[in-house]
Motif scaffolding. Sequence first.
Motif, PDB file in Angstrom:
ATOM      1  N   CYS A 254     -52.902 -32.845   4.404  1.00 62.87           N
ATOM      2  CA  CYS A 254     -53.577 -31.936   5.396  1.00 62.87           C
ATOM      3  C   CYS A 254     -55.079 -31.949   5.186  1.00 62.87           C
ATOM      4  O   CYS A 254     -55.783 -31.614   6.055  1.00 62.87           O
ATOM      5  CB  CYS A 254     -53.097 -30.531   5.092  1.00 62.87           C
ATOM      6  SG  CYS A 254     -51.126 -30.234   5.354  1.00 62.87           S
TER       7      CYS A 254
ATOM      8  N   CYS B  44     -53.059 -25.413   4.416  1.00 65.89           N
ATOM      9  CA  CYS B  44     -52.458 -26.210   3.180  1.00 65.89           C
ATOM     10  C   CYS B  44     -53.466 -26.945   2.832  1.00 65.89           C
ATOM     11  O   CYS B  44     -54.298 -27.657   3.764  1.00 65.89           O
ATOM     12  CB  CYS B  44     -51.094 -27.216   3.881  1.00 65.89           C
ATOM     13  SG  CYS B  44     -50.499 -28.190   2.301  1.00 65.89           S
TER      14      CYS B  44
ATOM     15  N   HIS C 215     -46.607 -33.946   1.961  1.00 65.61           N
ATOM     16  CA  HIS C 215     -46.747 -32.358   2.435  1.00 65.61           C
ATOM     17  C   HIS C 215     -45.459 -31.593   2.164  1.00 65.61           C
ATOM     18  O   HIS C 215     -45.816 -30.379   1.715  1.00 65.61           O
ATOM     19  CB  HIS C 215     -47.222 -32.264   3.623  1.00 65.61           C
ATOM     20  CG  HIS C 215     -47.080 -30.873   4.263  1.00 65.61           C
ATOM     21  ND1 HIS C 215     -48.008 -29.957   3.945  1.00 65.61           N
ATOM     22  CD2 HIS C 215     -46.172 -30.367   5.184  1.00 65.61           C
ATOM     23  CE1 HIS C 215     -47.607 -28.747   4.632  1.00 65.61           C
ATOM     24  NE2 HIS C 215     -46.633 -29.036   5.130  1.00 65.61           N
TER      25      HIS C 215
ATOM     26  N   CYS D  51     -53.310 -29.769   0.775  1.00 58.91           N
ATOM     27  CA  CYS D  51     -52.741 -31.009   0.182  1.00 58.91           C
ATOM     28  C   CYS D  51     -53.435 -32.335   0.740  1.00 58.91           C
ATOM     29  O   CYS D  51     -54.220 -32.110   1.643  1.00 58.91           O
ATOM     30  CB  CYS D  51     -51.300 -30.907   0.424  1.00 58.91           C
ATOM     31  SG  CYS D  51     -50.609 -31.830   1.976  1.00 58.91           S
TER      32      CYS D  51
HETATM   33 ZN    ZN Z   1     -50.149 -30.162   3.470  1.00 53.67          ZN
END
Ligand code: ZN
Length: 372
Positions: A309, A304, A335, A306
């Motif tokens: 992350c 991921c 997330h 994001c």
């Molecule tokens: Zn994430």
Amino acid sequence: MAVKYTLEKKSSECEARAGVISTPHGDIKTPVFMPVGTKATVKTMTPEELKDLGAQIILGNTYHLFLRPGDELIKKAGGLHKFMNWDRPILTDSGGFQVFSLSNINKITEEGVEFKSHIDGSSQFISPEKSISIQQNLGSDIMMAFDECVDPSATKEYVAQSLEMTLRWLDRCVASHTNKNQALFGIVQGGLFKDLRKRSVEETIKRDCQGFAIGGLSVGETKEEMIDILRFTTPLLPEDKPRYNMGVGTPDYLFESVEAGIDMADCVLPTRIARNGAAMTSEGQLNIRNSKFKEDFTPLDHECDCYTCKNYTRAYIRHLVNVNEILGARLITYHNLYFLTHLMDEIRQSIIEDRFLAFKNEFYNKYGYTKE
Ligand SMILES: [Zn+2]
Ligand SMILES: CNc1nc2cc(C(N)=O)ccc2[nH]1
């Protein structure tokens, strides 16, 4: 027209489709997952964070906002968009589901539903007219009709009678729908009975609605039962209007909904489980409280990109959750919503490239879902 659906691409293998819903507060690319903002907030997220993670439309709950702070106050504030500083589309549910699931139901009559507030026990009453009046005060782009969401244990006789009352309530919602800048969506009921579902669809789509939802699901029936009803009912709905499956929000239920021809879905799960330390990741769901993450200095989800992350580790988030720090809930919420929002983007892309079923199988294998 307040809300208009444009079909972009239909799968050649199943009912899945990609499209755009245009609203007064902007366009929505579908299929879309809608985060739930029950009490005028998607819990722990700011509107800016919601935009960053890709949220296109959020939900507000009529029942909760009617009780606190009151729809009249929100109207004075300039409507729900202004009150909560969210300038993208909002869908409000009708209050029916919460009244049936949250409060002490006193009496359901043809007129409406008398109930005791779950907050202070005060006597309250919501009717189709009242529900639309509240939603027009809130100023949502999409209003849901006031319906009875029937318990899956109900007898066929009860379900049959209930869907007739829901149709009469829909007529009253349509009659009360005066603000044409807001769309009204009808809700199909009929429980797990295909003949009743067919009747509910045939009658509901005769009414002046700008979209249709499939109600009465994700209320305790089995996954197989939900899929069976969904695959039977969804294709009966008009192709030129949005189709909304209420209350689903785990990856498998989203895939199954899209495969049946659904465009929109909502669920409290991604935000609710986040507050309990559970994250939806590309390798399945994980609970960060697990001691195996104590010294795991890798991201929550290895695939991921994001904000959570990119900037924090499992060890740090596990620490925050263990000591009940609010940031823990916030980081996992961010997330989880990013994960589902981007999953729907990937699903949409797979439909446009006509490889939806291949993408579904690839995801199921990786996420750890058993084959059908
Ligand atoms: Zn994430
Ligand atoms: C979480 N499951 C769920 N099922 C729902 C059914 C309805 C409905 N109106 O039948 C509304 C919200 C719902 N949420």
